[in-house]
Design a protein around this motif. Structure first.
Motif, PDB file in Angstrom:
ATOM      1  N   ASP A 322     -13.455  -2.727  -5.145  1.00 23.35           N
ATOM      2  CA  ASP A 322     -12.078  -3.027  -4.769  1.00 23.35           C
ATOM      3  C   ASP A 322     -11.339  -1.731  -4.461  1.00 23.35           C
ATOM      4  O   ASP A 322     -11.414  -0.768  -5.230  1.00 23.35           O
ATOM      5  N   VAL A 323     -10.615  -1.722  -3.348  1.00 25.73           N
ATOM      6  CA  VAL A 323      -9.877  -0.539  -2.920  1.00 25.73           C
ATOM      7  C   VAL A 323      -8.517  -0.954  -2.361  1.00 25.73           C
ATOM      8  O   VAL A 323      -8.322  -2.096  -1.936  1.00 25.73           O
ATOM      9  N   ILE A 324      -7.569  -0.001  -2.366  1.00 22.29           N
ATOM     10  CA  ILE A 324      -6.277  -0.202  -1.715  1.00 22.29           C
ATOM     11  C   ILE A 324      -6.392   0.380  -0.316  1.00 22.29           C
ATOM     12  O   ILE A 324      -6.652   1.578  -0.147  1.00 22.29           O
ATOM     13  N   THR A 325      -6.224  -0.446   0.701  1.00 19.21           N
ATOM     14  CA  THR A 325      -6.469  -0.017   2.078  1.00 19.21           C
ATOM     15  C   THR A 325      -5.178   0.038   2.901  1.00 19.21           C
ATOM     16  O   THR A 325      -4.214  -0.685   2.630  1.00 19.21           O
ATOM     17  N   TYR A 326      -5.212   0.894   3.919  1.00 20.04           N
ATOM     18  CA  TYR A 326      -4.146   0.978   4.925  1.00 20.04           C
ATOM     19  C   TYR A 326      -4.788   0.879   6.295  1.00 20.04           C
ATOM     20  O   TYR A 326      -5.934   1.306   6.496  1.00 20.04           O
ATOM     21  N   LYS A 327      -4.029   0.382   7.268  1.00 26.24           N
ATOM     22  CA  LYS A 327      -4.548   0.275   8.624  1.00 26.24           C
ATOM     23  C   LYS A 327      -4.523   1.605   9.361  1.00 26.24           C
ATOM     24  O   LYS A 327      -5.186   1.765  10.372  1.00 26.24           O
ATOM     25  N   ASP A 328      -3.744   2.570   8.830  1.00 25.84           N
ATOM     26  CA  ASP A 328      -3.665   3.880   9.472  1.00 25.84           C
ATOM     27  C   ASP A 328      -3.209   4.896   8.434  1.00 25.84           C
ATOM     28  O   ASP A 328      -3.145   4.592   7.232  1.00 25.84           O
ATOM     29  N   SER A 329      -2.862   6.105   8.898  1.00 23.86           N
ATOM     30  CA  SER A 329      -2.491   7.182   7.977  1.00 23.86           C
ATOM     31  C   SER A 329      -0.989   7.415   7.907  1.00 23.86           C
ATOM     32  O   SER A 329      -0.543   8.490   7.507  1.00 23.86           O
ATOM     33  N   SER A 330      -0.190   6.429   8.278  1.00 25.02           N
ATOM     34  CA  SER A 330       1.260   6.619   8.368  1.00 25.02           C
ATOM     35  C   SER A 330       1.931   6.847   7.021  1.00 25.02           C
ATOM     36  O   SER A 330       3.058   7.350   6.969  1.00 25.02           O
ATOM     37  N   LEU A 331       1.256   6.505   5.915  1.00 18.96           N
ATOM     38  CA  LEU A 331       1.873   6.683   4.599  1.00 18.96           C
ATOM     39  C   LEU A 331       2.292   8.131   4.381  1.00 18.96           C
ATOM     40  O   LEU A 331       3.376   8.395   3.852  1.00 18.96           O
ATOM     41  N   VAL A 421      -6.002  -5.907 -12.580  1.00 18.40           N
ATOM     42  CA  VAL A 421      -5.508  -4.691 -11.947  1.00 18.40           C
ATOM     43  C   VAL A 421      -4.047  -4.518 -12.348  1.00 18.40           C
ATOM     44  O   VAL A 421      -3.248  -5.446 -12.214  1.00 18.40           O
ATOM     45  N   PHE A 422      -3.703  -3.344 -12.839  1.00 14.99           N
ATOM     46  CA  PHE A 422      -2.309  -2.995 -13.132  1.00 14.99           C
ATOM     47  C   PHE A 422      -1.874  -1.988 -12.081  1.00 14.99           C
ATOM     48  O   PHE A 422      -2.564  -0.994 -11.844  1.00 14.99           O
ATOM     49  N   ALA A 423      -0.742  -2.224 -11.437  1.00 17.88           N
ATOM     50  CA  ALA A 423      -0.367  -1.379 -10.310  1.00 17.88           C
ATOM     51  C   ALA A 423       1.147  -1.345 -10.135  1.00 17.88           C
ATOM     52  O   ALA A 423       1.886  -2.125 -10.744  1.00 17.88           O
ATOM     53  N   ALA A 424       1.583  -0.430  -9.287  1.00 17.75           N
ATOM     54  CA  ALA A 424       2.988  -0.383  -8.885  1.00 17.75           C
ATOM     55  C   ALA A 424       3.156  -1.284  -7.670  1.00 17.75           C
ATOM     56  O   ALA A 424       2.353  -1.238  -6.730  1.00 17.75           O
ATOM     57  N   GLY A 425       4.179  -2.111  -7.702  1.00 17.90           N
ATOM     58  CA  GLY A 425       4.448  -3.015  -6.593  1.00 17.90           C
ATOM     59  C   GLY A 425       5.364  -2.357  -5.584  1.00 17.90           C
ATOM     60  O   GLY A 425       6.376  -1.760  -5.951  1.00 17.90           O
ATOM     61  N   VAL A 426       5.008  -2.434  -4.311  1.00 21.19           N
ATOM     62  CA  VAL A 426       5.842  -1.888  -3.243  1.00 21.19           C
ATOM     63  C   VAL A 426       6.139  -2.994  -2.241  1.00 21.19           C
ATOM     64  O   VAL A 426       5.312  -3.858  -1.987  1.00 21.19           O
ATOM     65  N   GLN A 427       7.348  -2.955  -1.685  1.00 23.58           N
ATOM     66  CA  GLN A 427       7.740  -3.965  -0.712  1.00 23.58           C
ATOM     67  C   GLN A 427       7.815  -3.309   0.673  1.00 23.58           C
ATOM     68  O   GLN A 427       6.817  -2.905   1.222  1.00 23.58           O
ATOM     69  N   TRP A 428       9.016  -3.158   1.210  1.00 22.76           N
ATOM     70  CA  TRP A 428       9.147  -2.562   2.535  1.00 22.76           C
ATOM     71  C   TRP A 428       9.028  -1.051   2.506  1.00 22.76           C
ATOM     72  O   TRP A 428       8.850  -0.405   3.533  1.00 22.76           O
ATOM     73  N   SER A 429       9.142  -0.459   1.319  1.00 20.00           N
ATOM     74  CA  SER A 429       9.154   0.990   1.181  1.00 20.00           C
ATOM     75  C   SER A 429       7.939   1.450   0.388  1.00 20.00           C
ATOM     76  O   SER A 429       7.394   0.696  -0.414  1.00 20.00           O
ATOM     77  N   PRO A 430       7.503   2.702   0.567  1.00 15.36           N
ATOM     78  CA  PRO A 430       6.384   3.203  -0.242  1.00 15.36           C
ATOM     79  C   PRO A 430       6.773   3.488  -1.685  1.00 15.36           C
ATOM     80  O   PRO A 430       5.910   3.815  -2.496  1.00 15.36           O
ATOM     81  N   ILE A 431       8.064   3.401  -1.998  1.00 17.23           N
ATOM     82  CA  ILE A 431       8.521   3.682  -3.353  1.00 17.23           C
ATOM     83  C   ILE A 431       8.389   2.421  -4.204  1.00 17.23           C
ATOM     84  O   ILE A 431       8.909   1.365  -3.851  1.00 17.23           O
ATOM     85  N   PRO A 432       7.718   2.489  -5.352  1.00 14.15           N
ATOM     86  CA  PRO A 432       7.522   1.294  -6.183  1.00 14.15           C
ATOM     87  C   PRO A 432       8.842   0.754  -6.727  1.00 14.15           C
ATOM     88  O   PRO A 432       9.721   1.517  -7.146  1.00 14.15           O
TER      89      PRO A 432
END
Length: 556
Positions: A322-331, A421-432
């Protein structure tokens, strides 16, 4: 947002007592040690990127229902050079610095040549690594700094290159049950080859060689994987392990060595030397820990960017990971300070939402299977692995959940079948904005959130004698955009996700990245904290007060 991202944070050199509301479980004794950027301006100079900031360590010592907090800047060579010059003179990933603008042309030319393969920063701001009985602040360069986990004092500088030929290393190592460290690094054009190096650091030194020697001196190369490109190795931030295998993703987010060699001369940052190649594949390397060799089958998936592996395990002749994926490197672009501190809502909208995906890779490929056959037979996932010609297998993941980052698990289940899985939740922003618990079995989730609160990476601490995977607590340092609300350490019941306690502090707490919890098993941390607080009783904070204010190479 300048209060959170642009303002330098003050150190809390002496322990300060938090105001605890609720009840901390009596078994929770130890120190939560965290790391992250805390200083972004030096004199009149300013870092370009939030991940470039100078490392600020902070700790929460928990004893007998009380919490004591302290913070100190990592006194790295980078920190000392910048402070002495009263400006930024050491380059970071998103900020290129020029130590002496008054040098003559010959000195400048020599300086340009010395930066072709740069001597990277020791601003170790990403994580904390345990190695034997020692603790190190780490980043993604070849340097790390040993620290005192109780006092947060900075100790010696360690260069990985003395023990293994690497220029870059991850800040996310793995630990086995004996405490041995397994990590990865990249060796750039070493003897005409660029390769990914998996190496192992023993937890202890053999008895015959123990006197005055560090386990680092017994580091051994576990396995080497040639880069698919000599001059454009893949960027990676973490990797996965099972009981018998290592999982490494060679993704098309790559560092251009030729551009990096001329970056200093061209006056651009090393970040500009990285690019995402969406037309390429992501290659999945599986290394057998028993033979120390990659399995011969060539596995691949679509182009993606992964910073954090969650977990991996073996099931039914497959490796599930299991991994956290992005479609590109924009983060990475979102965390430039110009985006964070001006028009934040407009600039910081995620163009690629972090998504938890599950892959399955067959350990044995049937040579008689027809092209197009799905080689995954386990019922626990809808992920597929389709056989192709030329001994290739195309892996398609199962989408589990969108909008989460900074994942953590009960580490006793690392490399083994797990559920939560315990994680930080993010919505429209990268800030949890939330902390979440995701159940991979039922596909359900629990969440904690509070208005104007931004949580750090949640860390799971198991209860003594725990039988259930989620029997324990979640710890997270919370900062607030509301100047009237004090920052606090949050303690959640990991089963129900209900709040057990919070420890509020009248300090300038910074947004951190990663860290670890040091159990107070032998009483050493507890005794140290007790003696320090007895020496400085005036620093205790018994009630709420308003505070004064509200890189490393690669990503945290």
């Amino acid at each position: 947002m300048d209060v959170l991202f642009g303002r330098n944070k003050k150190e809390q050199l002496e322990p300060v007592q938090a105001q605890v509301t609720g009840r901390i479980p009596p078994w929770l004794q130890g120190t939560l040690l965290r790391n992250g950027p805390g200083m972004h301006t030096v004199g009149d100079s300013r870092y370009n990127h939030w991940f470039d900031g100078l490392a600020l360590l902070h700790s929460f010592t928990i004893r007998d229902g009380e919490v004591y907090y302290r913070s100190k800047y990592l006194k790295s060579d980078t920190y000392n050079a910048n402070v002495e010059a009263n400006r930024i003179v050491v380059s970071e990933f998103g900020t290129m610095a020029y130590p002496d603008p008054c040098k003559n042309i010959f000195s400048k030319a020599f300086s340009y040549l010395s930066h072709t393969i740069p001597d990277f920063t020791d601003n170790c701001l990403i994580n904390i690594m345990r190695c034997g009985e020692d603790f190190y602040a780490t980043t993604e360069t070849n340097y790390m700094r040993r620290i005192n986990p109780q006092t947060l004092e900075t100790l010696e500088k360690v260069d990985y290159r003395k023990y293994v030929a690497i220029n870059l290393a991850t800040a996310h190592p793995h630990y086995d049950e004996a405490g041995n460290v397994l990590n990865m690094g990249t060796s750039i054009v070493d003897k005409g080859r660029t390769k990914y190096v998996i190496f192992k650091i023993p937890a202890t030194v053999p008895e015959a060689n123990r006197k005055g020697k560090s386990p680092l001196k017994h580091t051994e190369v576990f396995c080497s994987i040639p880069s698919r490109s000599l001059l454009s190795p893949s960027y990676y931030h973490s990797f996965g392990v099972t009981q018998n295998y290592v999982v490494f993703l060679e993704q098309p987010f790559r560092l251009d060595i030729l551009k990096m060699a001329t970056a200093y001369m061209r006056g651009v940052s090393w970040a500009s030397c990285m690019a995402f190649h969406r037309e390429d594949k992501t290659h999945i390397h599986i290394i057998d820990q028993r033979t120390r060799k990659p399995v011969p089958t060539r596995f691949y998936t679509d182009a993606m960017v992964v910073f954090h592996h969650v977990n991996a395990y073996e099931e039914g002749g497959c490796i599930v990971f299991d991994v956290i994926t992005y479609k590109d490197s924009s983060l990475y672009d979102l965390f430039y300070l110009a985006n964070l501190n001006q028009d934040f809502e407009e600039n910081s909208r995620l163009t690629s939402v972090p998504t938890l995906r599950r892959f399955a890779v067959p350990l044995h490929v049937d040579g008689n299977a027809e092209v197009g056959t799905n080689l995954i037979k386990v019922a626990s996932t809808t992920a597929t692995a389709l056989k192709e010609r030329d001994d290739q297998v195309y892996c398609q993941p199962e989408l589990l959940l969108e909008g989460l980052e900074l994942p953590q698990i009960n580490y006793t289940h690392n490399g083994k079948p797990y559920r939560y899985v315990f994680a930080a939740g993010v919505q429209w922003s990268p800030i949890p904005t939330q902390i979440l618990k995701y159940d991979t079995l039922t596909k359900s989730s629990l969440r904690w959130g509070e208005e104007s609160c931004w949580p750090a990476e949640p860390l799971f601490v198991p209860a003594p004698g725990a039988k259930d995977e989620d029997d324990g607590v979640i710890l997270s340092a919370i900062v607030s955009t509301d100047p009237q609300k004090l920052p606090f350490l949050l303690i959640l019941d990991a089963k129900s996700f209900t709040e057990l306690a919070r420890a509020s502090l009248a300090v300038e707490m910074h947004l951190d990245l990663h860290g670890l919890f040091i159990p107070d098993a032998d009483g050493a941390a507890r005794n140290q904290a007790t003696s320090e607080t007895e020496q400085a009783p005036a620093s205790g904070c018994q009630g709420p007060h308003r505070p004064d204010g509200a890189g490393g190479l690669g990503l945290p």
